[in-house]
Design a protein around this motif. Structure first.
Motif, PDB file in Angstrom:
ATOM      1  N   HIS A   1       4.542  38.458 -21.623  1.00 18.00           N
ATOM      2  CA  HIS A   1       5.209  37.585 -20.667  1.00 18.00           C
ATOM      3  C   HIS A   1       5.673  38.375 -19.437  1.00 18.00           C
ATOM      4  O   HIS A   1       5.528  37.908 -18.300  1.00 18.00           O
ATOM      5  CB  HIS A   1       6.401  36.889 -21.347  1.00 18.00           C
ATOM      6  CG  HIS A   1       7.145  35.977 -20.452  1.00 18.00           C
ATOM      7  ND1 HIS A   1       8.509  36.074 -20.231  1.00 18.00           N
ATOM      8  CD2 HIS A   1       6.730  34.940 -19.687  1.00 18.00           C
ATOM      9  CE1 HIS A   1       8.881  35.132 -19.391  1.00 18.00           C
ATOM     10  NE2 HIS A   1       7.838  34.428 -19.045  1.00 18.00           N
TER      11      HIS A   1
ATOM     12  N   ARG B   1       4.158  37.396 -15.749  1.00 19.18           N
ATOM     13  CA  ARG B   1       5.015  36.812 -14.706  1.00 19.18           C
ATOM     14  C   ARG B   1       5.092  37.696 -13.478  1.00 19.18           C
ATOM     15  O   ARG B   1       5.536  37.245 -12.421  1.00 19.18           O
ATOM     16  CB  ARG B   1       6.402  36.533 -15.268  1.00 19.18           C
ATOM     17  CG  ARG B   1       7.258  37.749 -15.504  1.00 19.18           C
ATOM     18  CD  ARG B   1       8.551  37.393 -16.210  1.00 19.18           C
ATOM     19  NE  ARG B   1       9.371  38.574 -16.419  1.00 19.18           N
ATOM     20  CZ  ARG B   1      10.407  38.628 -17.252  1.00 19.18           C
ATOM     21  NH1 ARG B   1      10.734  37.549 -17.952  1.00 19.18           N
ATOM     22  NH2 ARG B   1      11.103  39.728 -17.385  1.00 19.18           N
ATOM     23  N   ASN B   2       4.638  38.945 -13.579  1.00 19.54           N
ATOM     24  CA  ASN B   2       4.605  39.832 -12.423  1.00 19.54           C
ATOM     25  C   ASN B   2       3.265  39.792 -11.694  1.00 19.54           C
ATOM     26  O   ASN B   2       2.964  40.656 -10.876  1.00 19.54           O
ATOM     27  CB  ASN B   2       4.911  41.267 -12.860  1.00 19.54           C
ATOM     28  CG  ASN B   2       6.373  41.447 -13.214  1.00 19.54           C
ATOM     29  OD1 ASN B   2       7.248  40.803 -12.638  1.00 19.54           O
ATOM     30  ND2 ASN B   2       6.654  42.313 -14.174  1.00 19.54           N
TER      31      ASN B   2
ATOM     32  N   ARG C   1      -1.200  32.159 -13.865  1.00 21.22           N
ATOM     33  CA  ARG C   1      -0.494  31.264 -14.774  1.00 21.22           C
ATOM     34  C   ARG C   1      -0.663  31.770 -16.192  1.00 21.22           C
ATOM     35  O   ARG C   1      -1.599  32.513 -16.492  1.00 21.22           O
ATOM     36  CB  ARG C   1      -1.043  29.833 -14.649  1.00 21.22           C
ATOM     37  CG  ARG C   1      -0.909  29.273 -13.239  1.00 21.22           C
ATOM     38  CD  ARG C   1      -1.253  27.781 -13.190  1.00 21.22           C
ATOM     39  NE  ARG C   1      -2.607  27.483 -13.608  1.00 21.22           N
ATOM     40  CZ  ARG C   1      -3.666  27.572 -12.827  1.00 21.22           C
ATOM     41  NH1 ARG C   1      -3.532  27.995 -11.580  1.00 21.22           N
ATOM     42  NH2 ARG C   1      -4.864  27.253 -13.267  1.00 21.22           N
TER      43      ARG C   1
ATOM     44  N   THR D   1       3.642  28.315 -18.158  1.00 12.59           N
ATOM     45  CA  THR D   1       4.456  28.869 -17.081  1.00 12.59           C
ATOM     46  C   THR D   1       5.604  27.936 -16.717  1.00 12.59           C
ATOM     47  O   THR D   1       6.721  28.373 -16.432  1.00 12.59           O
ATOM     48  CB  THR D   1       3.582  29.104 -15.830  1.00 12.59           C
ATOM     49  OG1 THR D   1       2.412  29.831 -16.205  1.00 12.59           O
ATOM     50  CG2 THR D   1       4.338  29.862 -14.756  1.00 12.59           C
TER      51      THR D   1
ATOM     52  N   TRP E   1       8.329  27.644 -20.028  1.00 16.02           N
ATOM     53  CA  TRP E   1       8.492  28.816 -20.890  1.00 16.02           C
ATOM     54  C   TRP E   1       9.880  28.793 -21.529  1.00 16.02           C
ATOM     55  O   TRP E   1      10.871  28.509 -20.855  1.00 16.02           O
ATOM     56  CB  TRP E   1       8.279  30.104 -20.097  1.00 16.02           C
ATOM     57  CG  TRP E   1       8.107  31.286 -20.994  1.00 16.02           C
ATOM     58  CD1 TRP E   1       9.011  32.264 -21.245  1.00 16.02           C
ATOM     59  CD2 TRP E   1       6.951  31.578 -21.777  1.00 16.02           C
ATOM     60  NE1 TRP E   1       8.502  33.165 -22.137  1.00 16.02           N
ATOM     61  CE2 TRP E   1       7.234  32.773 -22.494  1.00 16.02           C
ATOM     62  CE3 TRP E   1       5.718  30.960 -21.967  1.00 16.02           C
ATOM     63  CZ2 TRP E   1       6.329  33.358 -23.365  1.00 16.02           C
ATOM     64  CZ3 TRP E   1       4.805  31.536 -22.837  1.00 16.02           C
ATOM     65  CH2 TRP E   1       5.113  32.722 -23.522  1.00 16.02           C
TER      66      TRP E   1
END
Length: 238
Positions: free
Chosen positions: A84, A88-89, A93, A105, A108
């Motif tokens: 995760h 997310r960086n 998606r 996304t 979450w």
């Protein structure tokens, strides 16, 4: 299933249904080995009237028959936290399956840790920028505890290391007391690659990714040309 037995409308065609049932009537065990979670294939299992084993979530779950679990392989909470953080960086998606839920996304969960009855099974990353995927894949594989495949050229699918459709089929072979050399497998994406390499007869769909076609023993029609039916006709010699 997607890109293989299902056409572009996510349906099993009449032709595929007919030849699947001809294979069953001839004594062949016909089963699904899919990246999907088991809940989303239930309608297709019922449509075909299958009572055979199942491999779901790219091998993370193996079922002796619909509703009867044989074995489950999980992603730890710590691994999903790592995945995760990486996802997310990026501009990609992401989604993940637990036993009972699908998270994306947009929704979450606040907590990564899962209750014992609902562990993580698979993590996925979708990128519209195809240039990001090779770097991401290399980074994930270097961690050493992930099996990284895809179900389309625009995504990555992550399971525990060593867990894939081929490992699931080996469990089924032990259950049925047959050898992998007696298995015929059809597929189109990289999550089918080890299965196609390991089966006695590996068949790539006409719409398969090139690496799958290169590894296969034969290439059948596309999923919109009833390629599964064509493959069964070849196997039955009709």
């Amino acid at each position: 299933m997607d890109g293989t037995v299902l056409n572009r409308d996510h349906e099993i065609s009449r032709e595929n249904c007919e030849w699947i049932h001809r294979a069953i009537d001839s004594g062949i065990v016909v089963m699904f080995a899919t990246g999907r979670e088991v809940q989303s294939i239930e309608q297709y299992v019922k449509q075909l009237g299958l009572e055979s084993p199942l491999v779901s979530v790219n091998g993370s779950e193996v079922w002796t028959s619909p509703g009867s679990l044989l074995v489950r392989h999980i992603l730890t909470d710590e691994w999903v936290e790592e995945l995760h953080r990486i996802a997310r960086n990026t501009d990609c998606r992401y989604w993940a399956y637990t036993v009972n839920q699908v998270f994306t996304t947009r929704d979450w969960p606040d907590r990564i840790d899962r209750p014992s009855g609902d562990p993580w099974l698979k993590f996925g990353i979708h990128c519209d920028d195809l240039n990001l995927l090779p770097e991401l894949r290399g980074r994930l594989e270097a961690m050493g505890h992930f099996e990284v495949t895809n179900s389309s050229p625009r995504n990555l699918e992550i399971n525990p290391s060593g867990i894939n459709k081929a490992s699931g089929l080996r469990e089924v072979c032990r259950l049925l007391d047959i050898r992998m050399e007696e298995v015929a497998a059809c597929g189109d994406s990289l999550n089918d690659l080890e299965m196609i390499r390991s089966a006695g007869l590996g068949i790539a769909m006409g719409n398969a990714q090139e690496a799958v076609k290169q590894a296969a023993d034969a290439v059948t029609g596309t999923n919109d040309e009833d390629g599964v039916a064509q493959a069964i006709r070849m196997i039955l010699g009709e």
